[in-house]
Design a protein around this motif. Structure first.
Motif, PDB file in Angstrom:
ATOM      1  N   ALA A 262     -14.174  31.049  12.088  1.00 42.34           N
ATOM      2  CA  ALA A 262     -14.233  30.684  10.668  1.00 42.34           C
ATOM      3  C   ALA A 262     -12.880  30.308  10.098  1.00 42.34           C
ATOM      4  O   ALA A 262     -12.798  29.923   8.935  1.00 42.34           O
ATOM      5  N   ALA A 263     -11.825  30.448  10.898  1.00 38.47           N
ATOM      6  CA  ALA A 263     -10.489  30.145  10.376  1.00 38.47           C
ATOM      7  C   ALA A 263     -10.337  28.649  10.146  1.00 38.47           C
ATOM      8  O   ALA A 263     -10.581  27.852  11.059  1.00 38.47           O
ATOM      9  N   PRO A 264      -9.950  28.210   8.929  1.00 33.18           N
ATOM     10  CA  PRO A 264      -9.850  26.764   8.669  1.00 33.18           C
ATOM     11  C   PRO A 264      -8.569  26.142   9.229  1.00 33.18           C
ATOM     12  O   PRO A 264      -8.513  24.938   9.412  1.00 33.18           O
ATOM     13  N   ARG A 265      -7.551  26.973   9.480  1.00 36.64           N
ATOM     14  CA  ARG A 265      -6.266  26.438   9.949  1.00 36.64           C
ATOM     15  C   ARG A 265      -5.754  27.280  11.113  1.00 36.64           C
ATOM     16  O   ARG A 265      -5.922  28.502  11.141  1.00 36.64           O
ATOM     17  N   HIS A 266      -5.082  26.602  12.028  1.00 30.88           N
ATOM     18  CA  HIS A 266      -4.528  27.259  13.207  1.00 30.88           C
ATOM     19  C   HIS A 266      -3.151  26.682  13.498  1.00 30.88           C
ATOM     20  O   HIS A 266      -2.803  25.580  13.039  1.00 30.88           O
ATOM     21  N   SER A 267      -2.362  27.409  14.275  1.00 33.32           N
ATOM     22  CA  SER A 267      -1.064  26.898  14.722  1.00 33.32           C
ATOM     23  C   SER A 267      -0.715  27.524  16.061  1.00 33.32           C
ATOM     24  O   SER A 267      -1.100  28.672  16.355  1.00 33.32           O
ATOM     25  N   THR A 268       0.013  26.768  16.867  1.00 32.35           N
ATOM     26  CA  THR A 268       0.435  27.250  18.176  1.00 32.35           C
ATOM     27  C   THR A 268       1.512  26.321  18.703  1.00 32.35           C
ATOM     28  O   THR A 268       1.867  25.322  18.061  1.00 32.35           O
TER      29      THR A 268
ATOM     30  N   VAL B  57      -7.263  26.169  24.399  1.00 30.64           N
ATOM     31  CA  VAL B  57      -6.818  26.661  23.088  1.00 30.64           C
ATOM     32  C   VAL B  57      -7.498  25.879  21.961  1.00 30.64           C
ATOM     33  O   VAL B  57      -8.040  26.453  21.010  1.00 30.64           O
ATOM     34  N   LEU B  58      -7.482  24.547  22.056  1.00 29.97           N
ATOM     35  CA  LEU B  58      -8.063  23.722  21.004  1.00 29.97           C
ATOM     36  C   LEU B  58      -9.581  23.869  20.942  1.00 29.97           C
ATOM     37  O   LEU B  58     -10.176  23.845  19.857  1.00 29.97           O
ATOM     38  N   ALA B  59     -10.216  24.020  22.090  1.00 29.84           N
ATOM     39  CA  ALA B  59     -11.668  24.229  22.094  1.00 29.84           C
ATOM     40  C   ALA B  59     -12.022  25.542  21.419  1.00 29.84           C
ATOM     41  O   ALA B  59     -13.055  25.653  20.746  1.00 29.84           O
TER      42      ALA B  59
END
Length: 607
Positions: free
Chosen positions: A220-226, A210-212
């Protein structure tokens, strides 16, 4: 500062020489100070910074050479450039002494203006450059100070935050591990920095994938959450909510993670799910019990009046048992408390009840069944048994027996007992209290009084260290029974069917005018328009608290009682003197409380 002028210093004991040099040097951005002696010059140099000092060689007391040597011996003035101004002949010995004293050049009198200006221009520009460099140095120091302060604040926030802050590079190698991360995962930064996250048993392969993906070049997404499960040093995998920010550097992208341990949230969600399921289960079971009581009562009652009396009584027994369990947050509740409740509502008479047994608690299911059982036993005793005559008594004894409870209900002093030809619904209901086990419930129809033996094999817990609940005593009610004849009553109730039922009961009791208000505004409007003798106030109207209505009733001196499914703790505070009728309620209870309110009002009026 950008507008700070460049300063030159002229030292000469002759004022005319100073004025002549100052006139030749005058230009924008230059400030020329002058001193008439070495002492005065040194004092000025302790206050100001000079880009150039023009020293006259021949001065009384301390000449230019001696002043130059003094300047070179002092830290503050050591770097000031010196040009000697002299009228002496050009003597190499003198010139050498001047250079030895620290001079950078000589100007001979009479002064050539072109030479003076050209040399002064060099030092003016050097002064400007020094000033600009100093300004840049000061600005860099300020920036560095602000940076260090911001870094300190950020470090303090990250170290004290309940979040864990972790930074991973492009290869998922741990590059930063905050104090919050040390607390959250029980792992020290020194043991993890520089290591691949998957090699530390902190991040599993699924989480790494997931992190990779977040770090992939095409993302291109600057932010992620999970939400991921991450490894704790002692607790194993723990559920975490992760927010990731991509930081793009000159060489590679890094991933900044903010991590929240959601173990307690997951537990709360599980508990909430269990509670909702348990609530649904209990509600449906309760409705099924009510349905069964209604059906059996209809089948076995001789008329509607008999059905109404028995049905309402059984419903009240269940309601009061629910209230007891709600007070204990649906945990176990004492048997003594259930018996006290039966006494308080008048089903049992404390003066004609003898009870004996150790303190025990009943589980919710057992409590509800026992409530119905005690109600049936007391109702039968009041109709046909010991409580139907003044001298009759009831003996209620229980004991713990092999993990269960053996309870005996024995009646004495009543009319002669004749065994029934067939069992009624009440007897069947009593028999069901122990779950239908063979031999768990038995009735001995003795001529001097029936004896019921009931054994509960489960749902009972002994309270060895808890004292027995206090035995309730009956209070003599010598108050005359007041009537509602001709009274104006305000019913404040948002449930239409409940309001209609109350209205009919009040009218049957003789009330002259009954008005119904279903909202707070409607209730306040009714109180401003009419005068009422009594009021019944629901504990909540369409989700809106009723404190303002209760206060208005008190201000208008209108006696009122709460009619609510809430307990006293959820009603408006400061109105503990107002009686509480808990839903559902029997009509006799409603009439009795309203009659007592009228009686008390008349007593106060008579005083």
């Amino acid at each position: 500062m950008p507008d700070r002028p460049i300063r030159f210093l002229i030292v000469d004991d002759i004022a005319e020489n100073i004025l002549a040099l100052e006139a030749l040097l005058r230009r924008d951005g230059l400030l020329v100070d002058h001193a008439h002696s070495a002492t005065e010059a040194l004092e000025l140099m302790l206050v100001h910074d000079y880009a150039l000092a023009l020293l006259d060689v021949h001065m009384p007391d301390t000449d230019g050479y001696e002043l130059a040597e003094l300047m070179r011996s002092t830290e503050r003035t050591r770097g000031v450039p010196i040009i000697f101004v002299t009228a002496a002949e050009r003597d190499e010995t003198r010139r050498f002494r001047g250079y030895e004293a620290g001079a950078v050049d000589y100007i001979f009198k009479p002064v050539d203006p072109v030479v003076l200006k050209s040399k002064a221009e060099v030092f003016f520009r050097i002064g400007q450059q020094a000033r600009d460099l100093q300004r840049q140095h000061d600005e860099m120091q300020r920036i560095a100070h602000d940076r260090d302060r911001a870094a300190s604040l950020l470090r303090a926030h990250t170290d004290n935050s309940p979040l864990a802050f972790v930074t991973l590079d492009q290869d998922l190698v741990i590059r930063a591990w905050s104090k919050g991360a040390e607390r959250m995962f029980g792992r020290l930064a020194a043991d993890l920095l520089g290591q691949p996250a998957t090699d530390t048993c902190w991040l599993d392969d699924d989480g790494a994938a997931v992190l990779a993906g977040w770090l992939a070049p095409g993302d291109a997404a600057p932010r992620h959450s999970t939400e991921l499960s991450l490894g704790h040093a002692e607790r194993g995998l723990i559920p975490c909510e992760i927010h990731g920010s991509i930081l793009s550097g000159s060489r590679q992208r890094t991933l900044s993670l903010q991590i929240l341990d959601i173990t307690e949230r997951r537990r709360a969600e599980e508990v909430r799910s269990l509670l909702v399921g348990e609530l649904n289960h209990r509600i449906k079971n309760t409705l099924a019990n009510v349905q069964a009581i209604a059906r059996q009562g209809l089948r076995r009652s001789r008329d509607l009046a008999e059905f109404e009396q028995s049905f309402v009584g059984r419903l009240q027994a269940l309601s009061r048992a629910h209230s007891i369990l709600s007070d204990s947050t649906w945990a176990s509740a004492p048997l003594d408390q259930l018996i006290d409740d039966q006494i308080r509502v008048g089903t049992l008479d404390a003066d004609r009840l003898r009870r004996n047994g150790p303190p025990v608690e009943l589980t919710p299911d057992t409590m509800l069944r026992m409530a119905l059982t005690l109600h049936e036993l007391a109702t039968n005793a009041a109709k046909y048994g010991a409580l139907s005559v003044p001298q009759g008594m009831v003996h209620l004894d229980w004991r713990l027996d092999a993990g269960g409870l053996a309870l005996t209900w024995r009646e004495t002093g009543g009319p002669a007992v004749i065994p029934p030809a067939h069992s009624g619904f009440g007897s069947d209901l009593i028999a069901a209290v122990a779950g239908g086990e063979d031999g768990a419930v038995a009735a001995d129809w003795r001529p001097e009084g029936v004896v019921w033996a009931i054994r509960l094999s489960e749902g009972v817990k002994a309270l060895d260290s808890t004292p027995a609940a206090p035995r309730a005593s009956a209070e003599a009610a010598d108050r005359p029974a007041a009537v509602l004849h001709g009274c104006a009553v305000l019913v404040i109730e948002d449930e239409p069917l409940v309001a209609l039922d109350i209205q009919e009961e009040l009218e049957l009791a003789g009330a002259g005018h009954v008005r119904i208000a279903r909202t707070v505004d409607a209730a306040l409007s009714a109180l401003s328009e009419h005068r009422f003798d009594l009021a019944l106030l629901d504990g909540n109207l369409k989700g809106e608290p009723v404190d303002s209505v209760a206060l208005r009733l008190r201000e208008a001196s209108v006696p009122f009682c709460f009619v609510s499914g809430y307990g006293r703790e959820h009603l408006p505070q400061g109105f503990e003197d107002a009686p509480l009728i808990q839903k559902p309620f029997p009509p006799t209870s409603l009439r009795q409380i309203l009659s007592e309110l009228l009686y008390l009002r008349r007593l106060h009026a008579a005083e």
